[in-house]
Scaffold this motif. Structure first.
Motif, short mmCIF file in Angstrom:
data_model
loop_
_atom_site.label_atom_id
_atom_site.label_comp_id
_atom_site.label_asym_id
_atom_site.label_seq_id
_atom_site.Cartn_x
_atom_site.Cartn_y
_atom_site.Cartn_z
N ALA A 151 -30.76 -27.39 17.71
CA ALA A 151 -29.41 -26.83 17.81
C ALA A 151 -29.24 -26.03 19.09
O ALA A 151 -30.20 -25.52 19.68
CB ALA A 151 -29.14 -25.93 16.60
N SER A 152 -27.97 -25.92 19.53
CA SER A 152 -27.64 -25.03 20.65
C SER A 152 -27.94 -23.59 20.25
O SER A 152 -27.97 -23.23 19.07
CB SER A 152 -26.15 -25.15 21.00
OG SER A 152 -25.79 -26.47 21.31
N PHE A 153 -28.18 -22.75 21.25
CA PHE A 153 -28.32 -21.32 20.98
C PHE A 153 -27.71 -20.53 22.12
O PHE A 153 -27.75 -20.96 23.28
CB PHE A 153 -29.78 -20.92 20.73
CG PHE A 153 -30.73 -21.19 21.87
CD1 PHE A 153 -30.84 -20.31 22.94
CD2 PHE A 153 -31.52 -22.34 21.85
CE1 PHE A 153 -31.73 -20.56 23.97
CE2 PHE A 153 -32.40 -22.60 22.89
CZ PHE A 153 -32.52 -21.71 23.95
N PRO A 154 -27.08 -19.37 21.82
CA PRO A 154 -26.48 -18.54 22.88
C PRO A 154 -27.56 -17.82 23.67
O PRO A 154 -28.75 -17.90 23.34
CB PRO A 154 -25.61 -17.56 22.09
CG PRO A 154 -26.32 -17.42 20.78
CD PRO A 154 -26.91 -18.79 20.47
N ALA A 155 -27.13 -17.11 24.69
CA ALA A 155 -28.07 -16.40 25.56
C ALA A 155 -28.98 -15.48 24.74
O ALA A 155 -28.52 -14.65 23.97
CB ALA A 155 -27.32 -15.59 26.61
N ARG A 156 -30.29 -15.67 24.90
CA ARG A 156 -31.27 -14.85 24.20
C ARG A 156 -32.24 -14.28 25.23
O ARG A 156 -32.48 -14.89 26.29
CB ARG A 156 -32.02 -15.64 23.13
CG ARG A 156 -32.79 -16.83 23.66
CD ARG A 156 -33.51 -17.58 22.54
NE ARG A 156 -34.57 -16.77 21.98
CZ ARG A 156 -35.10 -16.94 20.78
NH1 ARG A 156 -34.61 -17.87 19.99
NH2 ARG A 156 -36.08 -16.18 20.35
N LYS A 157 -32.81 -13.12 24.92
CA LYS A 157 -33.70 -12.46 25.86
C LYS A 157 -35.01 -13.20 25.96
O LYS A 157 -35.53 -13.72 24.98
CB LYS A 157 -33.94 -11.01 25.42
CG LYS A 157 -34.68 -10.17 26.46
CD LYS A 157 -34.74 -8.71 26.06
CE LYS A 157 -35.43 -7.88 27.14
NZ LYS A 157 -35.51 -6.44 26.77
N VAL A 158 -35.56 -13.24 27.17
CA VAL A 158 -36.82 -13.91 27.46
C VAL A 158 -37.88 -12.84 27.74
O VAL A 158 -37.63 -11.88 28.47
CB VAL A 158 -36.69 -14.85 28.67
CG1 VAL A 158 -38.02 -15.53 28.98
CG2 VAL A 158 -35.61 -15.90 28.41
N ASP A 159 -39.06 -13.02 27.14
CA ASP A 159 -40.18 -12.11 27.37
C ASP A 159 -40.73 -12.37 28.78
O ASP A 159 -41.32 -13.41 29.04
CB ASP A 159 -41.26 -12.36 26.31
CG ASP A 159 -42.46 -11.43 26.47
OD1 ASP A 159 -42.38 -10.49 27.29
OD2 ASP A 159 -43.48 -11.66 25.79
N ASN A 160 -40.51 -11.41 29.69
CA ASN A 160 -40.92 -11.57 31.08
C ASN A 160 -42.38 -11.14 31.23
O ASN A 160 -42.71 -9.96 31.16
CB ASN A 160 -40.03 -10.73 32.00
CG ASN A 160 -40.35 -10.97 33.47
OD1 ASN A 160 -41.28 -11.71 33.80
ND2 ASN A 160 -39.59 -10.36 34.35
N ARG A 161 -43.25 -12.14 31.41
CA ARG A 161 -44.69 -11.86 31.53
C ARG A 161 -45.18 -11.99 32.96
O ARG A 161 -46.38 -12.12 33.20
CB ARG A 161 -45.47 -12.81 30.63
CG ARG A 161 -45.14 -12.62 29.14
CD ARG A 161 -45.94 -13.55 28.25
NE ARG A 161 -45.62 -13.34 26.85
CZ ARG A 161 -46.14 -14.05 25.85
NH1 ARG A 161 -47.02 -15.02 26.11
NH2 ARG A 161 -45.80 -13.81 24.60
N THR A 162 -44.26 -11.97 33.91
CA THR A 162 -44.67 -12.04 35.31
C THR A 162 -45.44 -10.77 35.66
O THR A 162 -44.93 -9.67 35.49
CB THR A 162 -43.44 -12.17 36.23
OG1 THR A 162 -42.69 -13.32 35.85
CG2 THR A 162 -43.89 -12.30 37.69
N PRO A 163 -46.70 -10.90 36.12
CA PRO A 163 -47.48 -9.69 36.40
C PRO A 163 -46.98 -9.00 37.66
O PRO A 163 -46.42 -9.64 38.56
CB PRO A 163 -48.91 -10.25 36.60
CG PRO A 163 -48.69 -11.66 37.08
CD PRO A 163 -47.44 -12.14 36.38
N PRO A 164 -47.17 -7.69 37.74
CA PRO A 164 -46.83 -6.98 38.98
C PRO A 164 -47.80 -7.39 40.08
O PRO A 164 -48.86 -7.96 39.81
CB PRO A 164 -47.01 -5.50 38.60
CG PRO A 164 -47.99 -5.52 37.47
CD PRO A 164 -47.73 -6.79 36.71
N PRO A 165 -47.44 -7.15 41.36
CA PRO A 165 -48.36 -7.49 42.45
C PRO A 165 -49.70 -6.80 42.26
O PRO A 165 -49.77 -5.67 41.76
CB PRO A 165 -47.63 -6.96 43.70
CG PRO A 165 -46.20 -6.86 43.30
CD PRO A 165 -46.20 -6.54 41.83
#
Length: 803
Positions: A562-576
């Motif tokens: 099914a379609s879904f509206p905008a949902r938050k994404v867990d940002n796992r990008t590490p810091p430098p």
């Protein structure tokens, strides 16, 4: 008469100004003659200087005073971006050849143009070694990863721009995964027997440019990377155990040297850890004695026979300590001993004699999955042939075209020639190719073969439940959607890029690719721009139709998610990563790293010998090996100690107990500190300090007397600084040129460098601690002062006189 913006154009001749371009021409063309306008009617750009607009001479009467021009000169060392423009308030423009035509209406604006006159710089660098390699040493057969991070995105950076010490390894292709800011490459150990001390690569910044085309500065920019090379000794490469036989494999160019095997075995210690017993508090770890040792010198293996065999469920580690008697050590033919190691994991290949057992079978589409019960993982490297399986669908043969093994899940997946639809009757049979353990069979990692089985029913329940999104994570430019699904996702049919909307910090970040992992039940989106650590990210999905559609996220049977509206994404990008802090080598213990002193420009040596890098006073000995000679790199800025990041550098060399710039061979004077300090906030009018102040501390030769003594110094600097003395301030605020005859000093040009000779008395006016203590602490500045001016005090009136 009136004139408005659509009838007026402003054009700049170059819409991309870099450090190699001194100016651009700005032309304003009016529809009517113009008499004049005030300077502040033009909005000026803060990244450069705009000259006064003047009418362009013409021989055409109808063009008189209609075309005006000026020159725009970009500032040096700025990155002004791309949204620069010049505009003119036409309401303040006086029209007519003599100013009798009224004023204009509106505003005229030039096209956007970019200004970038800033060089790229090397911001940080690091080295990461492979597992089980010694701390900072590159050993035979091993690799390390070199990483370089720049102040901005660069291009043209390749392995030829990294200057490695000869014989210190080979650098592979440099790659960037973040658009050109961070670059990494694999460093491979050199072949042959090599032992090298500390190696610190440098980077040729002049071999690369930023995206605007500005070249870096400096062919030998130092890095924070330090490593040693030792490919001379054997290196442990593998460790396996099966029963009571533990085999260690070594990497070595030639062969191992035979040893006293009975004595050598005592250098090894083997630990076995059995599965946790819930009746006790901790998992027991037991040391198993080594009964004997045998070596195959040609194959470069050492086999330990244990007092007790390992069992299949035990975890095994091995440790080795080089014996005090080196003839008992594992070594190569030249006598180079292998390194000690501790708690090295051992691969346990001991069989438990319990083969895997078929538990169930399910099919979805053309994927038939056999589920096994086994004590160990299945062997994914060895698997049964496709003709060992027989699959029938509604009584008809459906040939197997591929066999894949998932070791951890303990499953065998068969790909069928024709997909199966829900509700069809499916059976599968398997034939073990031999009565013994066979590599071409379904088996555990220890080699125990699964038994044959006759035709068994395969679960084939129609799937009408669509996959449901359960989570989303992002790392860099990879955003992963995870779905809950009882079967598999469809990896062949997938959603279009435009069906997925990603926003980063409320700004669209277009999806450029969509990939589906059927088994992991994930959909991976590749984004146009990588996400940074801390960014806020959302994702939304639109199913293209209300029915089941091939261009959609779906399971293997075609049920659309099914379609879904905008949902938050867990940002796992590490810091430098933080900047590394490598161990600094300082041979002469003067607080100045060898890696810095060895970069000082050399002077011709005694008797005209060729200059040697790191010999800043030309006495034939590198400064890093002398107590009384020190060299440092300083920033070309009066505020050098504040470390302005974009300033160029130069070297200065200090000589203690100097005799014409050379050290007294019988002296034991020592430099204990040498560093750059900011220029004072208030200076006498006209005084210029291009590198601020040079601060130093020295320990003098002991005299056995409490009376003060005078110490001679020489300071070598670049003549291009334009200084005319070494200026110091006494306790009362008076500035004096110590490198002048009245103070016992002088200035000499030597080997292309300017030498400032001066004296300071222990405990005297220019010794900061004011004590007679066989040490001198002083600050002075290679500076320029107009000598035609008599002594002046600063405007602040703090007795800042100079002489």
């Amino acid at each position: 008469m009136t004139m408005n913006s659509p009838n007026t154009t402003i054009v700049i001749s170059d819409d991309s100004l870099t450090m190699g371009e001194r100016s651009a021409k700005v032309t304003i063309t009016f529809s009517e003659p113009v008499f004049s306008w005030p300077l502040d009617a033009v909005d000026r750009v803060n990244t450069g200087k705009l000259s006064e607009f003047l009418p362009v001479p013409t021989t055409k009467p109808d063009m008189e005073r209609k075309v005006w021009s000026a020159t725009f000169e970009p500032d040096a060392n700025v990155d002004g971006g791309t949204n620069n423009r010049i505009s003119l308030d036409l309401g303040r423009v006086t029209l007519g050849i003599r100013g009798a035509g009224g004023t204009g209406v509106g505003r005229a604006t030039s096209q956007d143009f970019s200004v970038d006159t800033k060089r790229p710089t090397l911001k940080s660098s690091s080295i990461a070694f492979a597992p089980y390699e010694s701390g900072s040493t590159l050993e035979a057969g091993k690799t390390a990863t070199l990483t370089f991070t720049f102040s901005e995105a660069v291009k043209g950076f390749d392995a030829s721009d990294v200057n490695l010490f000869p014989g210190s390894g080979t650098l592979g292709e440099l790659r960037s995964i973040d658009g050109g800011i961070t670059w990494s490459a694999t460093l491979t150990a050199p072949k042959g027997d090599t032992i090298l001390g500390t190696n610190s690569p440098t980077v040729n910044l002049s071999g690369l440019t930023d995206l605007a085309g500005n070249a870096g500065d400096g062919r030998s920019q130092p890095t924070a990377i330090n490593y040693a090379v030792d490919t001379d000794r054997p290196v442990l490469n593998s460790a396996t155990v099966k029963g009571d036989q533990l085999v260690l494999g070594y990497l070595e160019e030639t062969a191992l040297k035979a040893v006293d095997e009975d004595a050598a075995k005592d250098a090894f210690e083997v630990f076995f850890t059995s599965p946790h017993d819930p009746t006790i508090d901790a998992t027991p770890s037991v040391s198993y004695p080594v009964k004997s040792l045998t070596m195959d010198a040609t194959k470069k293996t050492v086999t330990l026979t244990l007092e007790r065999p390992a069992t299949a469920d035990q975890t095994v580690t091995v440790s080795y300590t080089i014996p005090d008697t080196r003839t008992y050590a594992i070594q190569d033919l030249a006598g180079h001993a292998a390194a000690s190691f501790k708690d090295r994991p051992v691969s346990n290949n001991t069989s438990d004699n319990i083969p895997p057992v078929i538990n169930s079978a399910t099919v979805t589409g053309d994927q038939l999955v056999l589920h096994y019960t086994a004590r160990k993982e299945l062997d994914a490297g060895h698997k049964a042939a496709i003709d060992a399986f027989t699959v029938h669908v509604n009584g008809d043969l459906n040939a197997v075209t591929d066999v894949q093994v998932n070791a951890t899940d303990k499953t065998v997946t068969l790909t069928l020639t024709h997909p199966v639809t829900g509700g069809e009757t499916v059976t599968v049979a398997y034939t073990d190719p031999s009565s013994g353990d066979d590599p071409a069979a379904v088996q555990e990692v220890d080699g125990d073969d699964a038994a044959s089985f006759s035709a068994m029913g395969v679960g084939n329940t129609p799937d009408t439940t669509p996959p449901v999104v359960s989570g989303a994570t992002v790392t860099g430019d990879q955003l992963v959607l995870r779905y809950t699904e009882t079967n598999l996702l469809d990896a062949i049919h997938k959603a279009d890029n435009g069906a997925l909307a990603v926003r980063v910090n409320e700004v669209d970040n277009a999806v450029t690719d969509v990939q589906v992992n059927a088994t992991d039940k994930t959909v991976t989106l590749t984004l146009t721009h990588p996400v940074a650590s801390g960014d806020t990210v959302t994702v939304a999905y639109t199913d293209p139709s209300s029915g089941n559609d091939p261009a959609a996220v779906q399971d293997a049977t075609g049920n659309d998610a099914a379609s879904f509206p905008a949902r938050k994404v867990d940002n796992r990008t590490p810091p430098p990563p933080p900047s590394p802090h490598p161990r600094v080598s300082d041979t002469d213990k003067d607080g100045l790293p060898n890696a810095v002193e060895d970069q000082a420009p050399g002077l011709p040596g005694p008797d005209g010998a060729a200059p040697v890098a790191g010999d800043g006073n030309g006495d034939g000995v590198q400064d890093s090996e002398q107590l009384a000679v020190g060299s440092i790199s300083v920033v070309l800025s009066p505020t050098g100690a504040s470390k302005p990041g974009d300033a160029p550098t130069t070297f200065v060399t200090l000589v203690d107990d100097s005799q014409g710039g050379k050290t007294n061979s019988e002296s034991n004077a020592q430099i204990t500190s040498l560093e750059q300090k900011d220029a004072p906030g208030q200076l006498p009018p006209g005084m210029e300090m291009p590198i601020g102040q040079v601060f130093f501390e020295t320990a003098l030769a002991a005299t056995g007397s409490s009376s003060s003594s005078s110490e001679t110094f020489s300071l070598y600097v670049d003549p291009a600084l334009g200084v005319n003395g070494h200026w110091a301030q006494d306790g009362s605020g008076v500035w004096a040129n110590l490198a002048s005859a009245p103070y016992g000093g002088k200035m000499v040009t030597e080997g292309g460098r300017l030498r400032l000779d001066f004296q300071i008395t222990d405990g005297g006016a220019f010794d900061a601690d004011g004590k007679v203590d066989a040490s001198i602490t002083a600050s002075g500045a290679p500076a320029h002062m107009p000598l035609s001016i008599a002594g002046q005090a600063s405007d602040e009136g703090h007795d800042g006189f100079w002489f």
